[in-house]
Write a protein that holds these residues in place. Structure first.
Motif, PDB file in Angstrom:
ATOM      1  N   LYS A   4       2.326  -1.668  -1.832  1.00  0.00           N
ATOM      2  CA  LYS A   4       1.027  -1.903  -2.449  1.00  0.00           C
ATOM      3  C   LYS A   4      -0.021  -2.278  -1.409  1.00  0.00           C
ATOM      4  O   LYS A   4      -1.216  -2.091  -1.635  1.00  0.00           O
ATOM      5  N   THR A   5       0.430  -2.816  -0.275  1.00  0.00           N
ATOM      6  CA  THR A   5      -0.528  -3.192   0.771  1.00  0.00           C
ATOM      7  C   THR A   5      -1.203  -1.979   1.394  1.00  0.00           C
ATOM      8  O   THR A   5      -2.229  -2.112   2.067  1.00  0.00           O
ATOM      9  N   LEU A   6      -0.644  -0.785   1.193  1.00  0.00           N
ATOM     10  CA  LEU A   6      -1.275   0.426   1.734  1.00  0.00           C
ATOM     11  C   LEU A   6      -2.545   0.776   0.964  1.00  0.00           C
ATOM     12  O   LEU A   6      -3.402   1.495   1.478  1.00  0.00           O
ATOM     13  N   GLY A   7      -2.663   0.293  -0.285  1.00  0.00           N
ATOM     14  CA  GLY A   7      -3.862   0.558  -1.060  1.00  0.00           C
ATOM     15  C   GLY A   7      -3.724   1.748  -1.986  1.00  0.00           C
ATOM     16  O   GLY A   7      -2.668   2.385  -2.083  1.00  0.00           O
ATOM     17  N   ASN A   8      -4.817   2.091  -2.659  1.00  0.00           N
ATOM     18  CA  ASN A   8      -4.794   3.114  -3.708  1.00  0.00           C
ATOM     19  C   ASN A   8      -5.122   4.512  -3.211  1.00  0.00           C
ATOM     20  O   ASN A   8      -5.288   5.428  -4.013  1.00  0.00           O
ATOM     21  N   GLN A   9      -5.233   4.689  -1.895  1.00  0.00           N
ATOM     22  CA  GLN A   9      -5.522   6.007  -1.340  1.00  0.00           C
ATOM     23  C   GLN A   9      -4.264   6.824  -1.064  1.00  0.00           C
ATOM     24  O   GLN A   9      -4.343   8.017  -0.780  1.00  0.00           O
ATOM     25  N   VAL A  10      -3.102   6.167  -1.127  1.00  0.00           N
ATOM     26  CA  VAL A  10      -1.842   6.840  -0.818  1.00  0.00           C
ATOM     27  C   VAL A  10      -0.804   6.507  -1.881  1.00  0.00           C
ATOM     28  O   VAL A  10      -0.959   5.562  -2.658  1.00  0.00           O
ATOM     29  N   GLU A  11       0.265   7.277  -1.896  1.00  0.00           N
ATOM     30  CA  GLU A  11       1.360   7.048  -2.837  1.00  0.00           C
ATOM     31  C   GLU A  11       2.666   7.515  -2.207  1.00  0.00           C
ATOM     32  O   GLU A  11       2.677   8.132  -1.131  1.00  0.00           O
ATOM     33  N   ASN A  12       3.766   7.186  -2.861  1.00  0.00           N
ATOM     34  CA  ASN A  12       5.105   7.617  -2.433  1.00  0.00           C
ATOM     35  C   ASN A  12       5.408   7.191  -0.993  1.00  0.00           C
ATOM     36  O   ASN A  12       5.928   7.967  -0.190  1.00  0.00           O
ATOM     37  N   GLY A  13       5.105   5.943  -0.666  1.00  0.00           N
ATOM     38  CA  GLY A  13       5.363   5.440   0.677  1.00  0.00           C
ATOM     39  C   GLY A  13       6.840   5.229   0.943  1.00  0.00           C
ATOM     40  O   GLY A  13       7.624   4.888   0.051  1.00  0.00           O
ATOM     41  N   ARG A  14       7.243   5.452   2.192  1.00  0.00           N
ATOM     42  CA  ARG A  14       8.613   5.189   2.613  1.00  0.00           C
ATOM     43  C   ARG A  14       8.623   4.845   4.095  1.00  0.00           C
ATOM     44  O   ARG A  14       7.645   5.093   4.819  1.00  0.00           O
ATOM     45  N   LEU A  15       9.719   4.272   4.540  1.00  0.00           N
ATOM     46  CA  LEU A  15       9.864   3.857   5.927  1.00  0.00           C
ATOM     47  C   LEU A  15      10.840   4.760   6.656  1.00  0.00           C
ATOM     48  O   LEU A  15      11.793   5.289   6.073  1.00  0.00           O
ATOM     49  N   GLY A 353       3.610  -2.197  15.640  1.00  0.00           N
ATOM     50  CA  GLY A 353       3.960  -3.612  15.641  1.00  0.00           C
ATOM     51  C   GLY A 353       5.180  -3.948  14.814  1.00  0.00           C
ATOM     52  O   GLY A 353       5.808  -4.992  15.016  1.00  0.00           O
ATOM     53  N   ASN A 354       5.554  -3.059  13.890  1.00  0.00           N
ATOM     54  CA  ASN A 354       6.745  -3.249  13.066  1.00  0.00           C
ATOM     55  C   ASN A 354       7.895  -2.338  13.480  1.00  0.00           C
ATOM     56  O   ASN A 354       8.922  -2.283  12.790  1.00  0.00           O
ATOM     57  N   HIS A 355       7.725  -1.564  14.558  1.00  0.00           N
ATOM     58  CA  HIS A 355       8.807  -0.742  15.129  1.00  0.00           C
ATOM     59  C   HIS A 355       9.346   0.275  14.120  1.00  0.00           C
ATOM     60  O   HIS A 355      10.557   0.409  13.920  1.00  0.00           O
ATOM     61  N   ARG A 356       8.435   1.025  13.510  1.00  0.00           N
ATOM     62  CA  ARG A 356       8.846   1.983  12.493  1.00  0.00           C
ATOM     63  C   ARG A 356       7.724   2.975  12.232  1.00  0.00           C
ATOM     64  O   ARG A 356       6.599   2.805  12.697  1.00  0.00           O
ATOM     65  N   LEU A 357       8.041   4.023  11.487  1.00  0.00           N
ATOM     66  CA  LEU A 357       7.032   4.899  10.915  1.00  0.00           C
ATOM     67  C   LEU A 357       6.864   4.565   9.449  1.00  0.00           C
ATOM     68  O   LEU A 357       7.829   4.213   8.761  1.00  0.00           O
ATOM     69  N   VAL A 358       5.631   4.678   8.966  1.00  0.00           N
ATOM     70  CA  VAL A 358       5.350   4.642   7.537  1.00  0.00           C
ATOM     71  C   VAL A 358       4.885   6.031   7.152  1.00  0.00           C
ATOM     72  O   VAL A 358       3.952   6.579   7.769  1.00  0.00           O
ATOM     73  N   ILE A 359       5.523   6.616   6.161  1.00  0.00           N
ATOM     74  CA  ILE A 359       5.216   7.981   5.715  1.00  0.00           C
ATOM     75  C   ILE A 359       4.767   7.897   4.263  1.00  0.00           C
ATOM     76  O   ILE A 359       5.430   7.270   3.434  1.00  0.00           O
ATOM     77  N   CYS A 360       3.641   8.507   3.941  1.00  0.00           N
ATOM     78  CA  CYS A 360       3.120   8.450   2.565  1.00  0.00           C
ATOM     79  C   CYS A 360       2.271   9.682   2.289  1.00  0.00           C
ATOM     80  O   CYS A 360       1.937  10.458   3.208  1.00  0.00           O
ATOM     81  N   GLU A 361       1.919   9.842   1.027  1.00  0.00           N
ATOM     82  CA  GLU A 361       1.119  10.983   0.591  1.00  0.00           C
ATOM     83  C   GLU A 361      -0.320  10.538   0.343  1.00  0.00           C
ATOM     84  O   GLU A 361      -0.557   9.571  -0.387  1.00  0.00           O
ATOM     85  N   LEU A 362      -1.264  11.243   0.944  1.00  0.00           N
ATOM     86  CA  LEU A 362      -2.674  10.974   0.701  1.00  0.00           C
ATOM     87  C   LEU A 362      -3.079  11.572  -0.637  1.00  0.00           C
ATOM     88  O   LEU A 362      -2.751  12.725  -0.939  1.00  0.00           O
ATOM     89  N   LYS A 363      -3.768  10.780  -1.435  1.00  0.00           N
ATOM     90  CA  LYS A 363      -4.243  11.292  -2.710  1.00  0.00           C
ATOM     91  C   LYS A 363      -5.459  12.189  -2.488  1.00  0.00           C
ATOM     92  O   LYS A 363      -6.333  11.893  -1.683  1.00  0.00           O
ATOM     93  N   GLY A 364      -5.510  13.296  -3.207  1.00  0.00           N
ATOM     94  CA  GLY A 364      -6.600  14.242  -3.031  1.00  0.00           C
ATOM     95  C   GLY A 364      -7.941  13.665  -3.422  1.00  0.00           C
ATOM     96  O   GLY A 364      -8.946  14.040  -2.863  1.00  0.00           O
TER      97      GLY A 364
END
Length: 364
Positions: A4-15, A353-364
């Motif tokens: 949820k910290t990514l905000g409402n511009q993206v969805e389906n986040g994963r690490l 800073g968290n030693h990872r990738l965050v992958i998510c979908e940008l909402k159109g």
């Protein structure tokens, strides 16, 4: 992570954290081409290649560059610099056929003519150094003038498949090669940000600490100019050889250089240690690293100091890297992301800073 910290511009986040045997350590570069994923695992002096986009939190790489085994992590593999080693790799580019890596602390750029298929595969071409066994800044060491052939901390690069742009960060310039070189130590054809190849001094209307360079299909150029907390945008990449940028994101004029414009908190128009930008659709995403967020502009701005339309990574424009959610650790949100890239509507964030990738979908 609390997505949820990514905000409402993206969805389906994963690490994605890379190899389960030895996960990422401060990855500073990410790029996707033809469903292949390339990551600069910068803190462990290696580049990973996955031939298909991973779908789980951990997945062993198909190829490791810079190290022979996944457990290895030493600078230049714990020895001298060679065609197989890396030291603090950062920017990446590929078209799915070639691979180009900014080997920043070896003061060189490495090119593979085809995608490597074996661990520690030697590069085919080196730029910035006369051979694969040297790695001093500007070839002769600190304090020596640059030339059309030398590099000093090249952190970023970009290609359109024909030409090559290198953010020669330590020399405060961008080198341009009309064709991707096929031989070692090739001289650049042109320089952006300097009146000559031997100049390192700068004016405020030039890229002062260019960390990344990106070009879109319309020929517009964006340079993340870290030291002045801004992104410079040229409406035509050809103008960059002779003219200042058309637009400044993050400041209202070329002389302004305030961190968050000297505000205690970020705003929709301010930046703090910006290390990357990424064209997306008709607009641009700006990687506001020091504020641990990404600013989203739906169109390319046409005036200086524009206000972003939306923010990714923070609940609002005034929330910085330091907020209550990070009081007991930073893993609930992205933290000091250094690199971003898109593949279609998928956003890949090097959450350094968290030693990872965050992958998510940008909402159109």
């Amino acid at each position: 992570m609390d997505f949820k910290t990514l905000g409402n511009q993206v969805e389906n986040g994963r690490l994605f954290k890379g190899s389960e045997q030895k996960p990422f350590l401060a990855p500073r570069g990410v790029f996707v081409a033809k469903n292949k994923l390339f990551v600069s695992d910068t803190g462990q002096n290696r580049v990973f290649i996955w031939n298909t986009i991973p779908t789980t939190k951990f997945q062993e790489p198909d190829v490791i560059l810079g190290q022979l085994e996944v457990e290895d992590s030493g600078r230049n593999s714990g020895g001298d610099v060679t065609a197989t080693t890396l030291q603090y790799p950062s920017g990446l580019w590929s078209d799915g056929e070639k691979l180009i890596v900014a080997d920043a602390w070896n003061h060189r750029v490495l090119i593979w003519h085809s995608i490597p298929t074996t661990n520690a595969q030697p590069a085919d071409v080196v730029l910035g150094q006369p051979n694969f066994e040297t790695n001093l800044p500007n070839v002769k060491g600190i304090g020596n003038d640059p030339s059309a052939q030398t590099l000093n901390w090249p952190y970023g690069l970009f290609s359109d498949g024909k030409s090559l742009w290198i953010a020669d960060t330590g020399n405060r310039r961008i080198l341009f090669f009309d064709n991707i070189p096929t031989e070692n130590y090739v001289a650049a054809d042109k320089v952006i940000g300097k009146p000559s190849f031997k100049t390192r001094d700068y004016n405020n209307d030039e890229p002062i600490w260019p960390y990344s360079v990106k070009i879109n299909s319309k020929g517009q150029m964006a340079v993340a100019d870290t030291q002045f907390y801004r992104v410079l945008v040229w409406n035509n990449k050809e103008d960059a050889f002779s003219k200042p940028a058309n637009i400044i994101i993050g400041q209202d004029n070329f002389d302004a250089c305030g961190q968050n414009q000297f505000s205690l908190a970020p705003e929709a128009n301010t930046l703090n240690w910006t290390y990357d930008a990424c064209f997306y659709r008709d607009g641009i995403l700006v990687n506001d690293t020091g504020n641990s967020r990404i600013l989203k502009f739906d169109e390319i701005p046409n005036t200086n100091n524009p206000f972003a339309k939306a923010v990714i990574g923070r609940e609002d424009f005034k929330t910085s890297s330091d907020f209550n959610g990070n009081m007991h650790g930073t893993k609930s949100a992205i933290y000091w992301p250094f690199s971003i890239t898109t593949a279609g509507d998928t956003l890949f964030i090097a959450d350094t800073g968290n030693h990872r990738l965050v992958i998510c979908e940008l909402k159109g």
